[in-house]
Design a protein around this motif. Structure first.
Motif, short mmCIF file in Angstrom:
data_model
loop_
_atom_site.label_atom_id
_atom_site.label_comp_id
_atom_site.label_asym_id
_atom_site.label_seq_id
_atom_site.Cartn_x
_atom_site.Cartn_y
_atom_site.Cartn_z
N LEU A 253 -18.78 -1.78 12.13
CA LEU A 253 -18.62 -0.96 13.34
C LEU A 253 -19.01 0.49 13.10
CD1 LEU A 253 -15.16 -2.26 14.63
CD2 LEU A 253 -17.44 -2.95 15.39
N ARG A 254 -18.66 1.02 11.95
CA ARG A 254 -18.95 2.44 11.66
C ARG A 254 -18.66 2.72 10.20
NH1 ARG A 254 -14.23 5.42 10.87
NH2 ARG A 254 -12.35 4.45 11.69
N PRO A 255 -19.18 3.85 9.69
CA PRO A 255 -18.84 4.23 8.31
C PRO A 255 -17.40 4.76 8.24
CG PRO A 255 -20.36 5.83 9.28
CD PRO A 255 -20.13 4.77 10.31
N THR A 256 -16.84 4.81 7.05
CA THR A 256 -15.53 5.42 6.84
C THR A 256 -15.69 6.94 6.97
OG1 THR A 256 -14.95 3.69 5.29
CG2 THR A 256 -13.66 5.72 5.16
N LEU A 257 -14.74 7.57 7.68
CA LEU A 257 -14.85 9.01 7.91
C LEU A 257 -13.61 9.73 7.41
CD1 LEU A 257 -16.13 8.75 11.60
CD2 LEU A 257 -17.52 9.24 9.55
N ARG A 258 -13.78 11.05 7.21
CA ARG A 258 -12.64 11.89 6.85
C ARG A 258 -12.25 12.65 8.11
NH1 ARG A 258 -10.72 16.52 5.03
NH2 ARG A 258 -9.55 16.50 3.07
N PRO B 140 -0.24 -1.43 11.03
CA PRO B 140 0.06 -1.97 9.71
C PRO B 140 -1.15 -2.71 9.17
CG PRO B 140 1.21 -3.23 11.41
CD PRO B 140 0.57 -2.05 12.08
N THR B 141 -1.46 -2.53 7.91
CA THR B 141 -2.63 -3.21 7.34
C THR B 141 -2.25 -4.01 6.11
OG1 THR B 141 -3.13 -1.24 6.05
CG2 THR B 141 -4.34 -1.52 8.13
N ALA B 142 -2.81 -5.19 6.02
CA ALA B 142 -2.65 -6.03 4.82
C ALA B 142 -3.67 -5.53 3.80
CB ALA B 142 -2.91 -7.48 5.18
N VAL C 111 -9.47 -2.51 0.30
CA VAL C 111 -9.88 -3.42 1.37
C VAL C 111 -8.61 -3.76 2.12
CG1 VAL C 111 -10.88 -5.67 1.92
CG2 VAL C 111 -11.69 -4.40 -0.09
N GLU C 112 -8.55 -3.41 3.39
CA GLU C 112 -7.33 -3.68 4.16
C GLU C 112 -7.68 -4.15 5.56
OE1 GLU C 112 -5.26 0.05 5.35
OE2 GLU C 112 -6.40 0.98 3.73
N ALA C 113 -6.75 -4.89 6.15
CA ALA C 113 -7.04 -5.48 7.46
C ALA C 113 -5.85 -5.32 8.39
CB ALA C 113 -7.37 -6.96 7.30
N GLY D 144 0.84 -1.19 0.00
CA GLY D 144 0.00 0.00 0.00
C GLY D 144 0.87 1.24 0.00
N ASP D 145 0.43 2.25 0.75
CA ASP D 145 1.17 3.53 0.76
C ASP D 145 2.22 3.61 1.86
OD1 ASP D 145 -0.34 4.39 -1.38
OD2 ASP D 145 -1.94 5.14 -0.07
N LYS D 146 2.41 2.46 2.55
CA LYS D 146 3.46 2.38 3.59
C LYS D 146 3.22 3.38 4.73
CE LYS D 146 6.02 -0.79 1.69
NZ LYS D 146 4.89 -1.29 0.91
N ARG D 147 1.95 3.63 5.05
CA ARG D 147 1.62 4.57 6.10
C ARG D 147 1.23 3.84 7.37
NH1 ARG D 147 -1.68 7.97 2.55
NH2 ARG D 147 -3.04 6.19 2.86
N GLY D 148 0.64 2.64 7.16
CA GLY D 148 0.04 1.91 8.26
C GLY D 148 0.98 1.71 9.44
C1 LIG Z 1 -9.44 0.05 11.95
C2 LIG Z 1 -9.18 0.99 10.82
C3 LIG Z 1 -10.04 2.05 10.60
C4 LIG Z 1 -9.83 2.97 9.58
N1 LIG Z 1 -10.69 4.01 9.40
C5 LIG Z 1 -10.43 4.95 8.47
C6 LIG Z 1 -11.29 6.10 8.31
O1 LIG Z 1 -12.33 6.24 8.94
N2 LIG Z 1 -10.92 7.05 7.42
C7 LIG Z 1 -9.80 6.93 6.65
O2 LIG Z 1 -9.50 7.82 5.87
N3 LIG Z 1 -9.01 5.83 6.72
C8 LIG Z 1 -9.29 4.85 7.62
N4 LIG Z 1 -8.48 3.74 7.71
C9 LIG Z 1 -7.46 3.51 6.70
C10 LIG Z 1 -6.11 4.17 7.03
O3 LIG Z 1 -6.17 5.46 6.48
C11 LIG Z 1 -5.03 3.35 6.33
O4 LIG Z 1 -4.99 2.08 6.93
C12 LIG Z 1 -3.69 4.01 6.43
O5 LIG Z 1 -3.71 5.15 5.65
C13 LIG Z 1 -2.57 3.06 5.96
O6 LIG Z 1 -2.59 2.84 4.58
P1 LIG Z 1 -1.56 1.84 3.87
O7 LIG Z 1 -1.92 0.44 4.27
O8 LIG Z 1 -1.75 2.06 2.40
O9 LIG Z 1 -0.19 2.21 4.35
C14 LIG Z 1 -8.70 2.80 8.72
C15 LIG Z 1 -7.87 1.68 8.90
C16 LIG Z 1 -8.09 0.79 9.93
C17 LIG Z 1 -7.16 -0.39 10.11
#
Ligand SMILES: Cc1cc2nc3c(=O)[nH]c(=O)nc-3n(C[C@H](O)[C@H](O)[C@H](O)COP(=O)(O)O)c2cc1C
Ligand SMILES: Nc1ncnc2c1ncn2[C@@H]1O[C@H](COP(=O)(O)OP(=O)(O)O)[C@@H](O)[C@H]1O
Length: 328
Positions: A296-301, A216-218, A271-273, A206-210
């Motif tokens: 759990l909730r909607p995606t938010l900014r 960290p997200t898969a 889709v990431e976990a 991904g974008d290496k931010r996690g």
């Molecule tokens: C539990 C969880 C909740 C998240 N919720 C949001 C959200 O509400 N808004 C959002 O912009 N990104 C959300 N993210 C995504 C993160 O922005 C993303 O995982 C992070 O930028 C890392 O991205 P990468 O895997 O490409 O490095 C969430 C990620 C996780 C694991």
């Protein structure tokens, strides 16, 4: 279960058989109800049970623009069909050329000569053969000509005790599951499927931010299979089919995020976990299955990264609360 993709793979002495035809997208409770009964009946009669199915979905071949998203990719469809106890699945490659066969050619080649069908199990609304010209009456007539019986299955519908009190008598269907997933209601989808919905894919970079955020997200590749439900944050499980069964790392609790990561002005829907409490995993290149248990909730900014991270901690608590009973 035998998995064949061509008649040439069917042993010469195979049969007699009880055969059903269908797409079985999702392998939901309607499908499994019918298939399990068919398996039991075939066994009692000393016959093999076979499902004939197609890939890609015929609608994707005939009307790709209107085709709905598939609930299950081929790998999951075959795995779930195997769980019903079927002896074999014949997974035929569906092309426009294949679709040119007449109803009789299809029945003679595949069901009669290939699988030695003694009984053919179909729904009342079955359509098959060139131009979808074959129907139940055609199948019955072909049965008389070629010596097999036709068994019509009635719709299986939700009943009291099935957990869908709001929709009693609605027939189990792929459409119902798609509706639930489009609304993010993965609980309802699981009731209709008889198990949690799955998305399967290879983990990509991904974008290496996690990692910097502490989560960290898969990230699943864009060609992941299984309909992606509404954007949001879900509690679920990350399964690793490549791990030995029973290994403690084969099924892991996860917070699943579906969306464009609006906080970071992302454009691509992902889709990431995040696997709870783990930073040691290396999942890149691995195929994983995400099972979605609850929204759990909607995606938010969020206005700041700190605000997002704070919310992610609360999400992890939410995941624990949802999965705790299941984890025992
Ligand atoms: C539990 C969880 C909740 C998240 N919720 C949001 C959200 O509400 N808004 C959002 O912009 N990104 C959300 N993210 C995504 C993160 O922005 C993303 O995982 C992070 O930028 C890392 O991205 P990468 O895997 O490409 O490095 C969430 C990620 C996780 C694991
Ligand atoms: N707890 C975890 N959950 C998910 N992936 C993890 C976890 N721990 C380590 N990883 C690994 O780290 C990668 C994610 O790190 P991240 O910084 O988010 O990079 P990317 O942007 O490439 O997804 C995953 O693909 C996986 O290989």
């Amino acid at each position: 279960m035998h998995r064949w993709t061509d008649l040439s793979e069917v042993p010469g002495d195979f049969g007699p058989s009880v055969v059903t035809i269908g797409n079985f997208d999702g392998v939901h409770r309607g499908h499994t109800g019918v298939l399990s009964r068919m398996v039991a009946d075939a066994r009692a009669a000393g016959a093999r049970s076979v499902a004939v199915t197609f890939t890609p979905h015929p609608q994707q071949v005939h009307r790709p623009d209107e085709a709905p998203p598939l609930l299950t990719g081929d790998a999951d469809r075959l795995e779930l069909l195997a769980q019903t106890g079927l002896d074999a699945v014949l997974l035929l490659t569906y092309t426009l050329e294949f679709a040119q066969q007449t109803a009789e050619e299809f029945v003679r080649t595949y069901l009669v000569e290939g699988l030695r069908a003694r009984t053919v199990v179909v729904g009342r609304d079955v359509r098959f053969g060139r131009g979808n010209a074959g129907d139940l009456a055609t199948m019955t007539a072909l049965g008389e000509r070629y010596g097999f019986s036709v068994e019509v299955i009635e719709d299986v519908a939700a009943a009291p005790g099935d957990g869908v009190a709001d929709a009693l008598d609605r027939r189990w269907s792929s459409t119902w599951v798609r509706e639930a997933l489009a609304a993010g209601d993965v609980r309802q989808a699981a009731r209709v499927l008889g198990r949690p919905h799955r998305v399967r894919g290879t983990v990509v970079h991904g974008d290496k931010r996690g990692r910097d955020l502490g989560f960290p997200t898969a990230n699943l590749a864009q060609d992941a299979t299984g309909m992606v439900p509404a954007d949001g944050v879900y509690a679920g499980w990350l399964r690793r089919p490549g791990q030995p069964a029973g290994s403690p790392d084969a099924v892991l609790p996860a917070a699943v995020s579906i969306g464009t990561n609006p906080t970071f002005e992302g454009a691509q829907r992902r889709v990431e976990a995040y696997v709870l409490d783990r930073t040691d995993l290396d999942l890149y290149g691995e195929e994983v299955v995400l099972e979605l248990v609850e929204l759990l909730r909607p995606t938010l900014r969020f206005d700041s990264v700190d605000a997002l991270v704070e919310q992610m901690h609360r999400d992890v608590d939410g995941v624990r609360a949802v999965l705790r009973p299941a984890a025992g």
